[in-house]
Motif scaffolding. Structure first.
Motif, short mmCIF file in Angstrom:
data_model
loop_
_atom_site.label_atom_id
_atom_site.label_comp_id
_atom_site.label_asym_id
_atom_site.label_seq_id
_atom_site.Cartn_x
_atom_site.Cartn_y
_atom_site.Cartn_z
N GLU A 233 0.83 -1.20 0.00
CA GLU A 233 0.00 0.00 0.00
C GLU A 233 0.87 1.26 0.00
OE1 GLU A 233 -3.30 2.46 -0.04
OE2 GLU A 233 -3.11 0.29 -0.44
N GLN A 234 1.94 1.20 0.79
CA GLN A 234 2.84 2.36 0.86
C GLN A 234 3.50 2.62 -0.49
OE1 GLN A 234 6.10 1.85 3.59
NE2 GLN A 234 6.67 4.00 3.54
N LYS A 235 4.01 1.55 -1.12
CA LYS A 235 4.66 1.70 -2.42
C LYS A 235 3.66 2.15 -3.49
CE LYS A 235 8.89 0.47 -1.43
NZ LYS A 235 10.02 1.44 -1.57
N TRP A 236 2.45 1.61 -3.43
CA TRP A 236 1.42 1.96 -4.42
C TRP A 236 1.07 3.45 -4.33
CZ3 TRP A 236 -0.36 0.80 -8.83
CH2 TRP A 236 -1.64 1.19 -9.25
N GLN A 237 0.91 3.94 -3.10
CA GLN A 237 0.59 5.36 -2.92
C GLN A 237 1.74 6.24 -3.42
OE1 GLN A 237 -2.27 6.70 -2.13
NE2 GLN A 237 -3.19 4.66 -1.88
N GLN A 238 2.96 5.81 -3.18
CA GLN A 238 4.11 6.56 -3.68
C GLN A 238 4.13 6.59 -5.20
OE1 GLN A 238 7.47 4.62 -1.85
NE2 GLN A 238 7.18 5.64 0.13
N TYR A 239 3.81 5.44 -5.83
CA TYR A 239 3.82 5.35 -7.29
C TYR A 239 2.73 6.23 -7.91
CZ TYR A 239 3.50 3.36 -11.98
OH TYR A 239 3.45 3.19 -13.34
N LEU A 240 1.53 6.20 -7.26
CA LEU A 240 0.43 6.99 -7.79
C LEU A 240 0.75 8.48 -7.79
CD1 LEU A 240 -2.73 5.27 -6.24
CD2 LEU A 240 -1.89 5.10 -8.59
N GLN A 241 1.59 8.91 -6.91
CA GLN A 241 1.94 10.32 -6.80
C GLN A 241 3.24 10.67 -7.53
OE1 GLN A 241 1.91 11.38 -2.62
NE2 GLN A 241 0.05 10.20 -2.25
N SER A 242 3.80 9.71 -8.26
CA SER A 242 5.10 9.92 -8.90
C SER A 242 4.97 10.41 -10.34
CB SER A 242 5.90 8.62 -8.89
OG SER A 242 5.30 7.67 -9.76
N ASP A 243 6.04 10.99 -10.85
CA ASP A 243 6.09 11.40 -12.26
C ASP A 243 6.03 10.18 -13.19
OD1 ASP A 243 6.32 14.02 -11.45
OD2 ASP A 243 8.52 14.06 -11.63
N ALA A 244 6.58 9.09 -12.75
CA ALA A 244 6.58 7.87 -13.57
C ALA A 244 5.15 7.41 -13.85
CB ALA A 244 7.36 6.76 -12.87
N PHE A 245 4.28 7.51 -12.83
CA PHE A 245 2.89 7.10 -13.03
C PHE A 245 2.20 8.03 -14.03
CE2 PHE A 245 -1.62 7.53 -11.79
CZ PHE A 245 -2.05 6.23 -12.06
N GLU A 246 2.41 9.33 -13.89
CA GLU A 246 1.80 10.28 -14.83
C GLU A 246 2.26 10.02 -16.26
OE1 GLU A 246 2.40 14.29 -13.66
OE2 GLU A 246 1.35 14.09 -11.74
N GLN A 247 3.54 9.71 -16.42
CA GLN A 247 4.07 9.42 -17.75
C GLN A 247 3.45 8.14 -18.31
OE1 GLN A 247 6.28 11.38 -19.60
NE2 GLN A 247 5.54 9.98 -21.17
N ARG A 248 3.29 7.16 -17.44
CA ARG A 248 2.69 5.89 -17.88
C ARG A 248 1.25 6.10 -18.33
NH1 ARG A 248 2.89 1.58 -20.78
NH2 ARG A 248 1.63 -0.14 -20.00
N VAL A 249 0.50 6.88 -17.58
CA VAL A 249 -0.89 7.17 -17.96
C VAL A 249 -0.93 7.88 -19.31
CG1 VAL A 249 -2.92 8.55 -17.37
CG2 VAL A 249 -1.75 7.23 -15.60
#
Length: 269
Positions: A38-54
């Protein structure tokens, strides 16, 4: 032993028995893993990498949709191309060898500036490729009329009186001299142009005034529409033996025509 001392020992023993041993509350391995995930998932959702992936996924989806639409449009054009009337030496004006393996079929408008430009390109194309002949069909656009319609009828009269060579000569001269866009070549100049190329004036005037080719021009326009032509020049490259036909829309450069011919040769071999 004094009584007070004994009483203290007893109280201490009773307290120990009633509370029992003190233990830390334990956490299972599964819970620890869930917490980490859960901690890692929340970090990923707020990361630039996630925005780029979307963004990448959205762009990929759009590209797939566009490709699917392009494929549907291409298929529709190919189906419509099957409606192109086959070459008929009795009614079509053929430039080049009548028995040529391939035909460039052009639906054109004498007052179209793009057709004026493409006319030169098509002449070079068949000059470079003797295995291709050229058929000109009429597609006078409404906003270029009455000039484009009358020029088409006049060219047909030239062909009736003087044969295919005079049709093409007459057409070449209109394209050379028109300024295009509906009023580029005055209707009053059509008869003098016929005289200029050696046609008998009275015969030409009789044909032109009778409007005997008006229906032929309209029929060719209708066939062009049924074949998917919406603007001019509307071109088709046809392999005459198989009937295989490809669409070449617009005033394409010579290189595009050459590429289409090579691709068709590879397909029909």
């Amino acid at each position: 032993m004094k009584a007070t001392h004994c009483l203290g020992v007893v109280l201490l023993m009773l307290t120990a028995l009633s509370t029992g041993p003190v233990r830390a509350e334990s956490v299972s391995d599964e819970q620890l893993i869930e917490q980490k995930i859960e901690q890692k998932w929340q970090q990923y959702l707020q990361s630039d990498a996630f925005e780029q992936r979307v963004e990448d996924v959205i762009l990929q989806f759009i590209a797939k949709q566009q490709q699917a639409q392009a494929n549907q449009q291409r298929k529709a054009r190919e189906e419509q191309a099957g409606n192109v009337a086959p070459v008929d030496p009795a009614s079509d004006h053929i430039r080049g060898a009548e028995e040529a393996a391939f035909t460039l079929i052009e639906y054109s408008d004498y007052e179209c500036p793009y057709c004026k430009r493409f006319h030169v390109t098509a002449r070079r194309f068949i000059g470079n490729n003797p295995e291709v002949n050229w058929v000109y069909r009429h597609f006078p656009l409404d906003f270029h009329n009455p000039g484009a319609q009358k020029q088409a009828e006049a060219a047909e009269c030239a062909g009736e009186i003087g044969g295919h060579d005079r049709f093409w000569q007459y057409s070449d001269l209109i394209f050379e001299r028109t300024r295009s866009n509906g009023k580029g070549f005055p209707v009053g100049n059509l008869v003098p142009l016929a005289e200029e190329i050696g046609l008998e004036k009275a015969a030409f005037e009789s044909c032109f005034d009778s409007e005997r080719f008006a229906d032929k021009v309209r029929q060719q326009f209708a066939n062009g529409q049924a074949s998917g032509v919406a603007g001019t020049p509307g071109n088709f490259l046809r392999h005459n033996a198989s009937g295989e036909t490809v669409v070449i829309n617009g005033a394409q450069p010579l290189e595009r025509l050459e590429q289409a011919l090579e691709m068709m040769k590879a397909q029909v071999q």
